[in-house]
Design a protein around this motif. Structure first.
Motif, short mmCIF file in Angstrom:
data_model
loop_
_atom_site.label_atom_id
_atom_site.label_comp_id
_atom_site.label_asym_id
_atom_site.label_seq_id
_atom_site.Cartn_x
_atom_site.Cartn_y
_atom_site.Cartn_z
N ALA A 1 -37.78 -74.73 9.88
CA ALA A 1 -38.13 -73.66 10.82
C ALA A 1 -38.85 -74.22 12.04
N GLY A 2 -39.79 -75.14 11.82
CA GLY A 2 -40.49 -75.75 12.93
C GLY A 2 -39.57 -76.53 13.84
N SER A 3 -38.59 -77.20 13.26
CA SER A 3 -37.62 -77.95 14.05
C SER A 3 -36.81 -77.03 14.94
N LEU A 4 -36.47 -75.86 14.43
CA LEU A 4 -35.71 -74.90 15.23
C LEU A 4 -36.54 -74.41 16.42
N ILE A 5 -37.84 -74.16 16.19
CA ILE A 5 -38.72 -73.74 17.28
C ILE A 5 -38.77 -74.82 18.37
N CYS A 6 -38.88 -76.08 17.95
CA CYS A 6 -38.91 -77.18 18.92
C CYS A 6 -37.61 -77.25 19.72
N ALA A 7 -36.51 -77.04 19.04
CA ALA A 7 -35.20 -77.19 19.69
C ALA A 7 -34.97 -76.14 20.77
N ILE A 8 -35.53 -74.95 20.61
CA ILE A 8 -35.29 -73.88 21.58
C ILE A 8 -36.46 -73.74 22.56
N ALA A 9 -37.43 -74.68 22.50
CA ALA A 9 -38.63 -74.57 23.33
C ALA A 9 -38.29 -74.65 24.82
N PRO A 10 -38.69 -73.65 25.63
CA PRO A 10 -38.42 -73.69 27.07
C PRO A 10 -39.53 -74.39 27.86
#
Length: 507
Positions: free
Chosen positions: A84-93
């Motif tokens: 889940a944390g990796s997904l947040i990082c990937a979509i970080a603007p």
């Protein structure tokens, strides 16, 4: 003992692979992230330290969670949270969202990393088998450090920096499937108690100290916020230790440190994070910012350090049984120190053959120091405390990494800025200090000087190398002091403990 040992080992190794892959990939991608998110050098330090700080602060409690609620359950939850944390990082603007994702990853990693050693300790009660499987764990972890920079560099250049986080999603799902099938649940709730006050204090002191050190590199040691943060960190640490000494069921069992072997092993673990683990950050920045290599080329050039680890790590269990932990650890720290000492002379035109040799020496040091340090600490405490002990040894190592990135980064930034200010002043550039700060901190070479951006960039490379040397020299001192501590304290303590055990057995 688990009936599915091979899938169990595969799951634990893959879980550690996912967590460490993220660290090595991120280091190579930092210059690209800096440009994409328009952040400064302090922001890059926080990209690394947001992860390691949470890893350190939550790891002691996470080890207790595994002991209390089940090592399998907590470890699998860690894998899911990490995805889940990796997904947040990937979509970080922007940088704040990226840091939020890194925080989530750090909390998850605090369940994954100590959980791995604890699960292996429970599944392999035989000391020789356990040493071998922990050595294999270290070797597999080294593979992630090889694959990370190379694969990460390719992803950054061809797909984008976001892809370095997206790769964790499929790997994490496979890990969950393997672990759910193969790991047997174990717990020792009678030895575990959640210490929420201790957790809050640990976050406070480590976060404040890290903030103060990074702030020192950006604004100087005399800035009020730097001074206040450093004071808060030091006072917070004192309060934390005082509380843990008095509370009935602490998350940091200080009584374990009465065994001088355990205490020294943890000092060495902190030094390992401070020197060797943090060096990956500085090596990556040096190769890209000073020598001008691309992310992919940087990953390939750092690979010898990790390849040596892969080759040597499988032999560590056998070597430890024959020569003892302290001897291998000492040689490891000496090798790490020598590698970094050689880096103190590296510059923009240093041939890669020289750097390759230094990377290989450092890799040998890691191969000797990492698994033996972990195995030593685990062997100095009761087996039923495996989750807690694993958490302590990993916490000290990750704390060393967080403080190493902050302190060594501050020293590097300040030294590079001072050098570049002098170079620009000698060249007659107006506002030399402001131009130097913009170049070192924000990688901004815009100037009205006659030499232009290319001229400033050439001086920047030399100044950045000087800052790199300051960081490496500090790490060298720490590595050699640790080796001296192992020789003078740990080795004699191991001999005494072995003699006493022999006398008890014969009596």
């Amino acid at each position: 003992m688990s009936k599915h040992r091979m899938p169990l080992v595969a799951a634990v190794y893959l879980g550690s692979f996912v967590a460490l892959l993220d660290v090595s990939i991120v280091n190579v991608a930092l210059p690209t992230i800096q440009k994409a998110l328009q952040t400064d050098f302090g922001g890059l330090q926080w990209v690394v330290d947001a992860y390691t700080l949470c890893l350190s602060a939550f790891m002691l409690s996470s080890g207790l969670i595994g002991d209390r609620y089940g090592r399998k359950r907590s470890w699998l939850a860690g894998v899911g949270i990490f995805v889940a944390g990796s997904l947040i990082c990937a979509i970080a603007p922007n940088l704040p969202v990226l840091l939020a994702g890194r925080v989530v990853q750090g909390i998850a990693g605090s369940l994954l990393i100590p959980g791995a050693l604890s699960i292996l300790t429970q599944a392999f009660p035989d000391a020789r088998e356990r040493a071998g499987v922990i050595g294999g764990w270290a070797s597999f972890a080294a593979i992630s450090l090889v694959v990370g920079p190379v694969f990460g560099g390719i992803l950054v250049e061809t797909v984008g920096w976001q892809s370095i986080f997206l790769i964790n999603l499929p790997l994490g799902l496979v890990t969950i499937a393997l672990g759910a099938f193969s790991i047997n649940e174990t717990a020792h709730p009678e030895h575990a108690h959640l210490d929420l006050v201790g957790l809050a204090l640990s976050i406070l002191w480590l976060g404040a100290l890290t903030f103060g050190l990074i702030s020192a590199g950006e604004d100087g040691w005399g800035e009020p916020r730097t001074i206040m943060a450093l004071i808060a960190g030091i006072v917070g640490l004192a309060v934390f230790l005082g509380f843990e000494a008095r509370t009935a069921r602490p998350m940091l069992p200080l009584f374990l440190f009465r065994d001088v072997r355990f205490a020294v092993a943890n000092v060495a673990s902190f030094a390992l994070g401070f020197t060797s683990y943090s060096s990956v950050f500085f090596f990556s920045m040096f190769l890209q910012q000073v020598q001008g290599w691309s992310p992919t080329q940087t990953g390939l050039r750092m690979a010898p350090a990790f390849i040596v680890q892969i080759v040597v790590s499988p032999w560590i269990g056998r070597l430890s049984a024959r020569y003892g932990h302290s001897a291998l650890m000492t040689i490891g720290y000496v090798a790490i120190g020598l590698s970094m000492l050689g880096m103190c002379w590296a510059g923009p035109s240093t041939p890669y053959a020289v750097l390759c040799l230094l990377f290989a020496i450092g890799g040998l040091g890691n191969a000797l120091a990492i698994p033996t340090g972990s195995a030593a600490a685990m062997s100095y405490a009761p087996r039923e405390r495996s989750g807690m002990v694993s958490a302590v040894i990993n916490t000290t190592r990750q704390s060393g990494l967080a403080i190493g990135i902050a302190l060594l980064g501050a020293l590097m930034s300040m030294r590079a800025t001072n050098l570049l200010t002098g170079y620009l002043g000698d060249a007659g550039v107006a506002n030399a200090e402001a131009v130097a700060r913009a170049a070192i901190s924000r990688h901004d070479f815009a100037t009205d000087a006659a030499m232009g951006e290319s001229g400033v960039h050439a001086l920047y490379a030399a100044a950045y190398a000087g800052g790199f040397h300051a960081a490496m020299l500090t790490a060298v001192i720490a590595a050699f002091l640790t080796a001296a501590l192992l020789v003078t304290v740990l080795a004699p303590a191991e001999v005494r403990a072995a003699r006493e055990a022999k006398q008890e057995a014969s009596g």
